[in-house]
Scaffold this motif. Structure first.
Motif, PDB file in Angstrom:
ATOM      1  N   SER A 102     -37.663  -1.420  21.646  1.00 50.75           N
ATOM      2  CA  SER A 102     -36.314  -1.270  21.085  1.00 50.75           C
ATOM      3  C   SER A 102     -35.248  -1.423  22.175  1.00 50.75           C
ATOM      4  O   SER A 102     -34.220  -2.075  21.959  1.00 50.75           O
ATOM      5  CB  SER A 102     -36.191   0.093  20.402  1.00 50.75           C
ATOM      6  N   GLN A 103     -35.476  -0.840  23.333  1.00 47.61           N
ATOM      7  CA  GLN A 103     -34.529  -0.972  24.446  1.00 47.61           C
ATOM      8  C   GLN A 103     -34.404  -2.433  24.884  1.00 47.61           C
ATOM      9  O   GLN A 103     -33.303  -2.912  25.165  1.00 47.61           O
ATOM     10  CB  GLN A 103     -34.962  -0.105  25.623  1.00 47.61           C
ATOM     11  N   GLN A 104     -35.535  -3.135  24.937  1.00 46.94           N
ATOM     12  CA  GLN A 104     -35.505  -4.552  25.313  1.00 46.94           C
ATOM     13  C   GLN A 104     -34.716  -5.376  24.296  1.00 46.94           C
ATOM     14  O   GLN A 104     -33.949  -6.256  24.661  1.00 46.94           O
ATOM     15  CB  GLN A 104     -36.936  -5.101  25.448  1.00 46.94           C
ATOM     16  N   VAL A 161     -27.213  -7.712  23.701  1.00 48.60           N
ATOM     17  CA  VAL A 161     -26.012  -7.717  24.539  1.00 48.60           C
ATOM     18  C   VAL A 161     -25.858  -9.077  25.229  1.00 48.60           C
ATOM     19  O   VAL A 161     -24.767  -9.657  25.258  1.00 48.60           O
ATOM     20  CB  VAL A 161     -26.051  -6.566  25.575  1.00 48.60           C
ATOM     21  N   VAL A 162     -26.948  -9.599  25.757  1.00 49.54           N
ATOM     22  CA  VAL A 162     -26.913 -10.888  26.444  1.00 49.54           C
ATOM     23  C   VAL A 162     -26.569 -12.001  25.452  1.00 49.54           C
ATOM     24  O   VAL A 162     -25.724 -12.867  25.734  1.00 49.54           O
ATOM     25  CB  VAL A 162     -28.256 -11.173  27.151  1.00 49.54           C
ATOM     26  N   ARG A 164     -32.266  -4.275  22.402  1.00 45.72           N
ATOM     27  CA  ARG A 164     -30.841  -3.966  22.589  1.00 45.72           C
ATOM     28  C   ARG A 164     -30.270  -4.733  23.780  1.00 45.72           C
ATOM     29  O   ARG A 164     -29.155  -5.261  23.723  1.00 45.72           O
ATOM     30  CB  ARG A 164     -30.632  -2.460  22.743  1.00 45.72           C
ATOM     31  N   LYS A 165     -31.018  -4.811  24.873  1.00 42.71           N
ATOM     32  CA  LYS A 165     -30.570  -5.558  26.046  1.00 42.71           C
ATOM     33  C   LYS A 165     -30.421  -7.049  25.709  1.00 42.71           C
ATOM     34  O   LYS A 165     -29.449  -7.689  26.126  1.00 42.71           O
ATOM     35  CB  LYS A 165     -31.554  -5.388  27.203  1.00 42.71           C
ATOM     36  N   MET A 166     -31.385  -7.594  24.959  1.00 43.98           N
ATOM     37  CA  MET A 166     -31.314  -9.001  24.565  1.00 43.98           C
ATOM     38  C   MET A 166     -30.088  -9.248  23.679  1.00 43.98           C
ATOM     39  O   MET A 166     -29.415 -10.269  23.815  1.00 43.98           O
ATOM     40  CB  MET A 166     -32.589  -9.418  23.829  1.00 43.98           C
TER      41      MET A 166
END
Length: 155
Positions: free
Chosen positions: A15-17, A23-24, A19-21
């Protein structure tokens, strides 16, 4: 570690990955849209007829519905004086910021768009710039479809 704890830990990391994707991806989409809008703005500026420079200098970009007076350059011109071409504005926008407005609020802008400037802009200014960017975008999408459907190189 029990299986349920391991799954929960892996799900949270996944899930964190994501969210980071996100944003990018949002940042890349925002940058692509800003570049496209600024390309249209440059085309509009280049196509703008110049008698005194007021029309060209009054082309603007906004993140909101502009008021009728917004963006209009008001300058008393001396005989023979020409306003310099406007510089690309310091303009930001990101996904979720809403509509983007490219506009010119001088009183005669609509007449110029409808061919009033027979020599310098007989087919308008904004219309042609938007057609140009629409064609470029359609070509980019088509190219993308060809590359992804044929398994070609990634862009």
């Amino acid at each position: 570690m029990e299986l349920s704890e391991e799954l929960a830990s892996n799900a949270e990391a996944f899930s964190q990955q994501l969210r980071k994707m996100a944003v990018v991806i949002d940042a890349e989409i925002s940058a692509a849209i800003r570049k496209g809008v600024l390309d249209v703005y440059k085309s509009i500026t280049k196509r703008s007829p110049v008698l005194t420079g007021v029309y060209r200098a009054s082309n603007s970009i906004a993140n909101h519905d502009p008021s009728p007076e917004e963006g209009v350059v008001k300058k008393v011109m001396k005989k023979g004086e020409v306003l310099p071409s406007p510089q690309i504005p310091n303009w930001t926008w990101k996904v979720g910021d809403g509509d983007i407005w490219l506009f010119n609020n001088v009183p005669y802008a609509e007449r110029i768009e409808n061919g009033w400037s027979k020599v310098k802009a007989p087919q308008g200014v904004y219309r042609l710039a938007l057609q140009e960017i629409t064609l470029a975008l359609a070509q980019a999408i088509q190219k993308s479809k060809i590359l992804t459907s044929t398994g070609g190189a990634e862009g």
